[in-house]
Design a protein around this motif. Structure first.
Motif, PDB file in Angstrom:
ATOM      1  N   GLY A  53      15.345   4.900 -15.405  1.00 55.95           N
ATOM      2  CA  GLY A  53      15.159   4.848 -16.752  1.00 55.95           C
ATOM      3  C   GLY A  53      14.078   5.843 -17.508  1.00 55.95           C
ATOM      4  O   GLY A  53      14.272   5.979 -18.658  1.00 55.95           O
ATOM      5  N   GLU A  54      13.082   6.218 -16.771  1.00 57.12           N
ATOM      6  CA  GLU A  54      12.219   7.100 -17.400  1.00 57.12           C
ATOM      7  C   GLU A  54      12.610   8.744 -17.308  1.00 57.12           C
ATOM      8  O   GLU A  54      13.303   8.862 -15.987  1.00 57.12           O
ATOM      9  CB  GLU A  54      10.816   6.822 -16.811  1.00 57.12           C
ATOM     10  CG  GLU A  54      10.199   5.812 -17.639  1.00 57.12           C
ATOM     11  CD  GLU A  54       8.671   5.589 -16.906  1.00 57.12           C
ATOM     12  OE1 GLU A  54       7.822   6.775 -16.640  1.00 57.12           O
ATOM     13  OE2 GLU A  54       7.943   4.667 -16.916  1.00 57.12           O
ATOM     14  N   THR A  55      12.488   9.388 -18.171  1.00 56.08           N
ATOM     15  CA  THR A  55      12.636  10.775 -17.890  1.00 56.08           C
ATOM     16  C   THR A  55      11.717  11.523 -16.791  1.00 56.08           C
ATOM     17  O   THR A  55      10.452  11.408 -17.168  1.00 56.08           O
ATOM     18  CB  THR A  55      12.548  11.496 -19.319  1.00 56.08           C
ATOM     19  OG1 THR A  55      13.560  10.727 -20.125  1.00 56.08           O
ATOM     20  CG2 THR A  55      13.014  12.823 -19.291  1.00 56.08           C
ATOM     21  N   ALA A  56      12.306  12.101 -16.024  1.00 52.19           N
ATOM     22  CA  ALA A  56      11.310  12.741 -15.148  1.00 52.19           C
ATOM     23  C   ALA A  56      10.454  13.970 -15.816  1.00 52.19           C
ATOM     24  O   ALA A  56      11.051  14.441 -16.645  1.00 52.19           O
ATOM     25  CB  ALA A  56      12.127  13.499 -13.855  1.00 52.19           C
ATOM     26  N   PRO A  57       9.215  14.224 -15.387  1.00 49.99           N
ATOM     27  CA  PRO A  57       8.478  15.444 -15.990  1.00 49.99           C
ATOM     28  C   PRO A  57       9.363  16.483 -15.882  1.00 49.99           C
ATOM     29  O   PRO A  57       9.909  16.953 -14.918  1.00 49.99           O
ATOM     30  CB  PRO A  57       7.193  15.448 -15.271  1.00 49.99           C
ATOM     31  CG  PRO A  57       7.160  14.122 -14.304  1.00 49.99           C
ATOM     32  CD  PRO A  57       8.488  13.590 -14.167  1.00 49.99           C
ATOM     33  N   ALA A  58       9.254  17.562 -16.806  1.00 49.86           N
ATOM     34  CA  ALA A  58      10.088  18.615 -16.902  1.00 49.86           C
ATOM     35  C   ALA A  58       9.389  19.609 -15.788  1.00 49.86           C
ATOM     36  O   ALA A  58       8.325  19.722 -15.560  1.00 49.86           O
ATOM     37  CB  ALA A  58       9.946  19.407 -18.106  1.00 49.86           C
ATOM     38  N   GLY A  59      10.512  20.463 -15.341  1.00 53.06           N
ATOM     39  CA  GLY A  59      10.423  21.433 -14.420  1.00 53.06           C
ATOM     40  C   GLY A  59       9.933  21.153 -12.805  1.00 53.06           C
ATOM     41  O   GLY A  59       9.828  21.549 -12.135  1.00 53.06           O
TER      42      GLY A  59
ATOM     43  N   SER B  73      17.371   6.313  -1.963  1.00 51.77           N
ATOM     44  CA  SER B  73      18.405   5.484  -1.405  1.00 51.77           C
ATOM     45  C   SER B  73      18.008   3.985  -1.376  1.00 51.77           C
ATOM     46  O   SER B  73      17.035   3.500  -1.023  1.00 51.77           O
ATOM     47  CB  SER B  73      18.597   6.067  -0.165  1.00 51.77           C
ATOM     48  OG  SER B  73      19.108   4.838   0.376  1.00 51.77           O
ATOM     49  N   GLY B  74      18.909   3.208  -2.166  1.00 54.43           N
ATOM     50  CA  GLY B  74      18.889   1.819  -2.300  1.00 54.43           C
ATOM     51  C   GLY B  74      18.028   1.308  -3.275  1.00 54.43           C
ATOM     52  O   GLY B  74      17.825   0.239  -3.454  1.00 54.43           O
ATOM     53  N   THR B  75      17.660   2.206  -4.301  1.00 47.44           N
ATOM     54  CA  THR B  75      16.879   1.914  -5.250  1.00 47.44           C
ATOM     55  C   THR B  75      17.367   2.410  -6.718  1.00 47.44           C
ATOM     56  O   THR B  75      18.264   3.526  -6.410  1.00 47.44           O
ATOM     57  CB  THR B  75      15.540   2.064  -5.053  1.00 47.44           C
ATOM     58  OG1 THR B  75      15.269   3.476  -5.473  1.00 47.44           O
ATOM     59  CG2 THR B  75      15.018   1.754  -3.704  1.00 47.44           C
ATOM     60  N   ASP B  76      17.035   2.134  -7.919  1.00 44.86           N
ATOM     61  CA  ASP B  76      17.162   3.051  -9.011  1.00 44.86           C
ATOM     62  C   ASP B  76      16.087   4.187  -9.311  1.00 44.86           C
ATOM     63  O   ASP B  76      15.943   4.838 -10.312  1.00 44.86           O
ATOM     64  CB  ASP B  76      17.362   2.131 -10.211  1.00 44.86           C
ATOM     65  CG  ASP B  76      18.760   1.169  -9.968  1.00 44.86           C
ATOM     66  OD1 ASP B  76      19.518   1.824  -9.514  1.00 44.86           O
ATOM     67  OD2 ASP B  76      18.785   0.181 -10.583  1.00 44.86           O
ATOM     68  N   ASP B  77      15.119   4.040  -8.409  1.00 47.33           N
ATOM     69  CA  ASP B  77      13.800   4.893  -8.457  1.00 47.33           C
ATOM     70  C   ASP B  77      14.247   6.220  -8.118  1.00 47.33           C
ATOM     71  O   ASP B  77      15.186   6.477  -7.103  1.00 47.33           O
ATOM     72  CB  ASP B  77      12.777   4.525  -7.748  1.00 47.33           C
ATOM     73  CG  ASP B  77      12.213   2.932  -8.403  1.00 47.33           C
ATOM     74  OD1 ASP B  77      12.761   2.809  -9.751  1.00 47.33           O
ATOM     75  OD2 ASP B  77      11.686   2.278  -7.720  1.00 47.33           O
TER      76      ASP B  77
ATOM     77  N   CYS C  90       9.500   8.370  -9.946  1.00 50.00           N
ATOM     78  CA  CYS C  90       9.573   8.223 -11.409  1.00 50.00           C
ATOM     79  C   CYS C  90      10.585   7.011 -11.196  1.00 50.00           C
ATOM     80  O   CYS C  90      11.616   6.966 -10.842  1.00 50.00           O
ATOM     81  CB  CYS C  90      10.468   9.470 -11.624  1.00 50.00           C
ATOM     82  SG  CYS C  90      10.954   9.540 -13.492  1.00 50.00           S
ATOM     83  N   PRO C  91      10.045   5.916 -12.231  1.00 53.86           N
ATOM     84  CA  PRO C  91      10.887   4.846 -12.266  1.00 53.86           C
ATOM     85  C   PRO C  91      12.363   4.830 -12.978  1.00 53.86           C
ATOM     86  O   PRO C  91      12.508   5.795 -13.598  1.00 53.86           O
ATOM     87  CB  PRO C  91       9.891   3.896 -13.057  1.00 53.86           C
ATOM     88  CG  PRO C  91       8.867   4.683 -13.303  1.00 53.86           C
ATOM     89  CD  PRO C  91       8.959   6.062 -13.096  1.00 53.86           C
TER      90      PRO C  91
ATOM     91  N   PRO D 103       0.882  -1.195  -0.026  1.00 51.04           N
ATOM     92  CA  PRO D 103      -0.094   0.287  -0.024  1.00 51.04           C
ATOM     93  C   PRO D 103       0.990   1.268   0.151  1.00 51.04           C
ATOM     94  O   PRO D 103       0.334   2.319  -0.265  1.00 51.04           O
ATOM     95  CB  PRO D 103      -0.845  -0.274   1.198  1.00 51.04           C
ATOM     96  CG  PRO D 103      -0.234  -1.331   1.913  1.00 51.04           C
ATOM     97  CD  PRO D 103       0.416  -2.064   0.955  1.00 51.04           C
ATOM     98  N   TYR D 104       2.161   0.988   0.552  1.00 49.39           N
ATOM     99  CA  TYR D 104       2.862   2.523   0.404  1.00 49.39           C
ATOM    100  C   TYR D 104       3.656   2.666  -0.836  1.00 49.39           C
ATOM    101  O   TYR D 104       4.332   3.527  -0.951  1.00 49.39           O
ATOM    102  CB  TYR D 104       3.949   2.412   1.798  1.00 49.39           C
ATOM    103  CG  TYR D 104       2.998   2.603   3.040  1.00 49.39           C
ATOM    104  CD1 TYR D 104       2.897   4.048   3.331  1.00 49.39           C
ATOM    105  CD2 TYR D 104       2.557   1.522   3.828  1.00 49.39           C
ATOM    106  CE1 TYR D 104       2.046   4.403   4.493  1.00 49.39           C
ATOM    107  CE2 TYR D 104       1.735   1.940   5.020  1.00 49.39           C
ATOM    108  CZ  TYR D 104       1.497   3.052   5.197  1.00 49.39           C
ATOM    109  OH  TYR D 104       0.886   3.383   6.296  1.00 49.39           O
ATOM    110  N   TYR D 105       3.644   1.473  -1.657  1.00 51.63           N
ATOM    111  CA  TYR D 105       4.573   1.636  -2.982  1.00 51.63           C
ATOM    112  C   TYR D 105       4.315   2.962  -3.874  1.00 51.63           C
ATOM    113  O   TYR D 105       5.320   3.525  -4.250  1.00 51.63           O
ATOM    114  CB  TYR D 105       4.237   0.421  -3.827  1.00 51.63           C
ATOM    115  CG  TYR D 105       5.335   0.226  -4.916  1.00 51.63           C
ATOM    116  CD1 TYR D 105       6.546  -0.164  -4.598  1.00 51.63           C
ATOM    117  CD2 TYR D 105       4.797   0.533  -6.039  1.00 51.63           C
ATOM    118  CE1 TYR D 105       7.501  -0.395  -5.849  1.00 51.63           C
ATOM    119  CE2 TYR D 105       5.744   0.443  -7.222  1.00 51.63           C
ATOM    120  CZ  TYR D 105       7.107  -0.049  -7.199  1.00 51.63           C
ATOM    121  OH  TYR D 105       7.947  -0.124  -8.170  1.00 51.63           O
TER     122      TYR D 105
END
Ligand SMILES: [Ca+2]
Ligand SMILES: [Ca+2]
Length: 540
Positions: free
Chosen positions: A187-193, A200-204, A184-185, A176-178
């Motif tokens: 490999g994906e481009t973060a939304p502009a602005g 920490s400890g992840t690639d997210d 932002c996962p 439920p906390y995911y």
């Protein structure tokens, strides 16, 4: 009928307020009793509505009850008589009708806008029992208490964020906390602005537009919506009267449609519990943007605030008509949007340089700004210490701590400046509160009187507002009709006396001065009204 107000209780208030201290022709006046003529200071019956003068308390800097230097809830309880002694007619108290507490929930920062536990009072501020006692004391005195609710983001030590981090580390997308925070996962481009930081400890990465220690909640999550609703409900059940919503336009960063839709839902849900809920949102933007939020929630009016704002401009011998025309238009715009819509003006808050820096009382700019703020519609906010002419600005050291300095009590209060403050210890205010309380000419006494005048003329705060359109003058004002009666407020912020024939400016219906407040004393001779320089008048 002309009222003769006996002010036995408040001789200090009256002696130097530049008001008419003529000898009374009221035979009932007792020897030694000071009687004030041509002033209505008798409060009308207390109203249940939200058109109230509020006082913003930056909790850690206000009053310290236990000697650790940090302001706390017990300190506020101890100072309630300063704020409102429960007797609108006593003249012994500022008389504010509402209090906004900056965040009081557990947080590691001094400002506490990064909440680590919404269900705990920060230990440095006190306990839940202290809050209950403060609520009870406020309600005994017809004072509404609102809490600052920062829910766009939490603190990074919040258990919610720990659970979110763990869920991502373990790849538990069904947890439920995911999705509790905006992320932002890999490999994906973060939304502009928008700003994202590595989780920490992840690639997210997680969204954190203010600071990496302030992760932003994900309002698309039903669990988040329920969690923040539960927080609001918890404090309403405890007895608070409403909330100031922090960073309201950032709930969905850059998306006003989704943000306003969230606030509509949120306020609607809270009103199911408390129909007279007091709400005000921080949407720090132009009116074009705040107008988008008004159907959901009242917003602070930043256009009138700060050094470049309309109040400061008019107060510094500027054109009052510009301000009143603006207010008229503003109210006409927002009134149809929301049955609770009102103007929520202020001069400065904890994120601004203090007003005394550009509105000194020495040249009467502070007083005229206060006239425009308090003798006007809606729910004006006074920032703690503003009534003392307290100074404080970011300045060269570029720290907000300088805008949140220790209240200048002058009576041994141990409250200290927040960490990082660099502002000069000298000349922090016109004079400490302890001195101003005893001085009929102090800014504190001036504010106190203004609030009494506002209470004695309830039409000012809640009436139907029509700006006067006076020609060839910077003197301006408005008529306000409410509950079958009307008042007219005129502000002369200029350096010269102004004389009007009330018949020729469409004000023949007004036959007496209810109050005069400012550098001089207004007078009415037949239909000839004289308003001295830097003076305001309330006509009935
Ligand atoms: Ca303390
Ligand atoms: Ca956000």
């Amino acid at each position: 009928m002309k009222k003769w107000i006996s002010v036995l209780l408040i001789p200090m208030l009256l002696a130097g307020m530049m008001v008419g201290c003529k000898q009374p022709d009221d035979a009932s006046a007792k020897p030694g009793e000071v009687t004030l003529t041509d002033q209505d200071l008798t409060p009308a019956a207390p109203t249940a509505d939200n058109c109230r003068v509020f006082y913003e308390i930056f909790v850690g800097s206000f009053s310290d009850s236990n000697g650790d230097g940090i302001g706390d809830l017990r300190g506020i309880i101890n100072r309630m008589d300063y704020l409102n002694d429960g007797d609108d007619a006593s003249g012994r108290s500022l008389g504010v009708e509402g209090i906004w507490l900056t965040p009081i929930f557990r947080s590691r920062s001094y400002h506490k806008y990064d909440v680590d536990d919404y269900y705990a009072i920060d230990p440095s501020f006190g306990t839940m029992d202290d809050l209950k006692e403060l609520i009870s004391l406020c309600h005994q005195r017809n004072v509404k208490l609102i809490l600052d609710l920062p829910i766009n983001h939490t603190g990074s030590l919040n258990q919610w964020f720990s659970s979110f981090t763990v869920a991502h580390r373990q790849g538990l997308s069904s947890d439920p906390y995911y999705d509790f925070y905006s992320w932002c996962p890999a490999g994906e481009t973060a939304p502009a602005g928008r700003t994202f930081a590595p989780l920490s400890g992840t690639d997210d990465r997680y969204e954190c537009n203010f600071d990496s220690g302030m992760p932003e909640l994900n309002f698309d999550s039903e669990a988040v919506r329920q969690a923040v609703l539960d927080v609001g409900k918890f404090y309403l059940d405890l007895g608070v009267d409403g909330f100031r919503f922090d960073a309201a336009k950032y709930v969905y960063f850059g998306d006003h449609a989704d943000s306003t839709s969230f606030w509509s839902w949120y306020v609607r849900e809270l009103k199911k519990i408390k129909p007279d809920l007091y709400t005000v949102a921080e949407v720090w933007d132009s009116d074009g943007v705040t107008d988008l939020y008004f159907p959901a929630v009242n917003c602070f009016d930043f256009t009138v605030s700060q050094a470049e704002g309309l109040i400061a401009q008019a107060a510094q011998k500027g054109d009052v008509n510009r301000y009143t025309a603006y207010v008229d238009q503003y109210l006409a715009t927002v009134a149809p949007m929301n049955q609770d819509a009102m103007l929520v003006p202020f001069l400065a808050n904890h994120d601004n340089d203090r007003a005394a820096g550009y509105l000194p009382s020495l040249n009467y700019f502070a007083q005229m700004a206060a006239n425009l703020l308090i003798l006007g519609p809606g729910s004006p906010f006074v920032y703690y210490g503003e009534e003392l002419g307290m100074r404080g600005s970011r300045g060269g050291s570029n720290t907000d701590a300088n805008r949140r300095l220790a209240m200048v009590w002058g009576d041994g209060d141990t409250v200290a400046d927040p960490t990082g403050a660099t502002y000069d210890k000298k000349n922090r205010a016109d004079a400490p509160a302890a001195e101003q309380l005893q001085n009929a000419n102090s800014l504190y006494t001036y504010y106190k009187k203004l609030i009494m005048i506002r209470k004695a003329n309830p039409e000012i705060a809640r009436g139907d507002y029509t700006a006067l359109a006076l020609k060839d003058t910077k003197v301006g004002g408005f008529i306000s009709k409410w509950n079958g009666s009307q008042v007219c407020v005129l502000h002369n912020t200029t350096g010269s006396e102004a004389v009007f024939d009330l018949r020729t400016i469409g004000l023949a219906a007004f036959t007496r001065i209810s109050a005069s407040v400012g550098k001089g004393e207004a007078s009415l001779d037949g239909t000839s009204l004289t308003i001295p320089a830097q003076t305001s008048v309330v006509l009935r």
